[in-house]
Design a protein around this motif. Sequence first.
Motif, PDB file in Angstrom:
ATOM      1  N   GLY A 159      17.764 -12.907  10.921  1.00  0.00           N
ATOM      2  CA  GLY A 159      16.647 -12.762  11.844  1.00  0.00           C
ATOM      3  C   GLY A 159      15.531 -13.766  11.686  1.00  0.00           C
ATOM      4  N   SER A 197       6.277 -12.977  17.130  1.00  0.00           N
ATOM      5  CA  SER A 197       6.920 -11.903  16.366  1.00  0.00           C
ATOM      6  C   SER A 197       8.351 -12.280  16.005  1.00  0.00           C
ATOM      7  CB  SER A 197       6.946 -10.609  17.187  1.00  0.00           C
ATOM      8  OG  SER A 197       5.646 -10.165  17.488  1.00  0.00           O
ATOM      9  N   ARG A 219      11.863 -10.162  13.903  1.00  0.00           N
ATOM     10  CA  ARG A 219      12.357  -8.984  13.200  1.00  0.00           C
ATOM     11  C   ARG A 219      13.475  -9.414  12.263  1.00  0.00           C
ATOM     12  NH1 ARG A 219      15.181  -3.476  15.502  1.00  0.00           N
ATOM     13  NH2 ARG A 219      16.905  -4.938  15.894  1.00  0.00           N
ATOM     14  N   ALA A 279      16.359  -8.439   9.429  1.00  0.00           N
ATOM     15  CA  ALA A 279      17.264  -7.333   9.140  1.00  0.00           C
ATOM     16  C   ALA A 279      17.933  -7.554   7.792  1.00  0.00           C
ATOM     17  CB  ALA A 279      18.317  -7.203  10.235  1.00  0.00           C
ATOM     18  N   TRP A 300      11.148  -6.213   0.713  1.00  0.00           N
ATOM     19  CA  TRP A 300      11.146  -7.555   1.303  1.00  0.00           C
ATOM     20  C   TRP A 300      10.167  -8.408   0.510  1.00  0.00           C
ATOM     21  CZ3 TRP A 300      14.338  -9.696   4.750  1.00  0.00           C
ATOM     22  CH2 TRP A 300      15.086  -8.858   5.580  1.00  0.00           C
ATOM     23  N   PHE A 338       2.927  -6.153   9.726  1.00  0.00           N
ATOM     24  CA  PHE A 338       4.345  -5.997   9.418  1.00  0.00           C
ATOM     25  C   PHE A 338       4.683  -4.507   9.304  1.00  0.00           C
ATOM     26  CE2 PHE A 338       5.166 -10.279   7.033  1.00  0.00           C
ATOM     27  CZ  PHE A 338       4.587 -10.962   8.090  1.00  0.00           C
ATOM     28  N   THR A 339       5.906  -4.165   9.694  1.00  0.00           N
ATOM     29  CA  THR A 339       6.381  -2.790   9.577  1.00  0.00           C
ATOM     30  C   THR A 339       7.791  -2.784   9.013  1.00  0.00           C
ATOM     31  OG1 THR A 339       5.065  -2.113  11.500  1.00  0.00           O
ATOM     32  CG2 THR A 339       6.830  -0.630  10.788  1.00  0.00           C
ATOM     33  N   SER A 391      11.200  -0.545   8.091  1.00  0.00           N
ATOM     34  CA  SER A 391      11.826   0.684   8.577  1.00  0.00           C
ATOM     35  C   SER A 391      13.310   0.664   8.231  1.00  0.00           C
ATOM     36  CB  SER A 391      11.642   0.825  10.091  1.00  0.00           C
ATOM     37  OG  SER A 391      12.281  -0.248  10.778  1.00  0.00           O
ATOM     38  N   TYR A 415      14.832  -2.984   8.268  1.00  0.00           N
ATOM     39  CA  TYR A 415      14.199  -3.988   9.103  1.00  0.00           C
ATOM     40  C   TYR A 415      12.795  -4.329   8.604  1.00  0.00           C
ATOM     41  CZ  TYR A 415      17.846  -2.786  12.457  1.00  0.00           C
ATOM     42  OH  TYR A 415      19.049  -2.562  13.074  1.00  0.00           O
ATOM     43  N   LEU A 416      12.371  -5.535   8.913  1.00  0.00           N
ATOM     44  CA  LEU A 416      10.980  -5.927   8.724  1.00  0.00           C
ATOM     45  C   LEU A 416      10.508  -6.525  10.040  1.00  0.00           C
ATOM     46  CD1 LEU A 416       8.631  -6.116   6.678  1.00  0.00           C
ATOM     47  CD2 LEU A 416       9.295  -8.518   6.332  1.00  0.00           C
ATOM     48  N   GLN A 417       9.731  -5.742  10.769  1.00  0.00           N
ATOM     49  CA  GLN A 417       9.146  -6.207  12.022  1.00  0.00           C
ATOM     50  C   GLN A 417       7.855  -6.935  11.706  1.00  0.00           C
ATOM     51  OE1 GLN A 417      10.267  -5.921  15.329  1.00  0.00           O
ATOM     52  NE2 GLN A 417       8.537  -7.288  15.762  1.00  0.00           N
ATOM     53  N   ASN A 467       4.719  -8.934  13.286  1.00  0.00           N
ATOM     54  CA  ASN A 467       3.933  -9.230  14.483  1.00  0.00           C
ATOM     55  C   ASN A 467       2.715 -10.065  14.125  1.00  0.00           C
ATOM     56  OD1 ASN A 467       5.704  -7.621  16.004  1.00  0.00           O
ATOM     57  ND2 ASN A 467       4.471  -5.790  15.640  1.00  0.00           N
TER      58      ASN A 467
END
Length: 126
Positions: A8, A17, A19, A21, A36, A68-69, A71, A80-82, A84
């Motif tokens: 990703g 942004s 994301r 994985a 992460w 960052f988020t 989940s 995941y690391l989203q 933004n």
Amino acid sequence: QVQPVESGGGSVQAGGSLRLACLSSGVTINTNFVGWFRQVPGKEREGVAAISPGGRSLVYADSVRGRFTISRDYIKNTVYLQMNNLKPEDTAMYYCAATRRSGTNDPLSPRTYDSWGQGTQVTVSS
């Protein structure tokens, strides 16, 4: 043995942004504490975010909190690391890591983790 594999990464402009994985090429990653990390040449590896096996404990570095988020998707066996509102200072190689321990007092320390992926590059231009 969990073997994390990241994907990703890429190049984006500031404010954009991405994301990331992380999945395991071996056994399930769902029962591991996962973190992460990121690293730039000449600097120490920095913990960015971490998530407990149950997903209730989420930890973020101050530098990314609110942008960052982290989940989990248990069906896809993926973390995941989203990311933004990316900034040029977010440019780094990003690594996913897992530990067989179900809990830790230091989830953003590289010493906590015993399995590491090869990394995925994130580049943010101004």
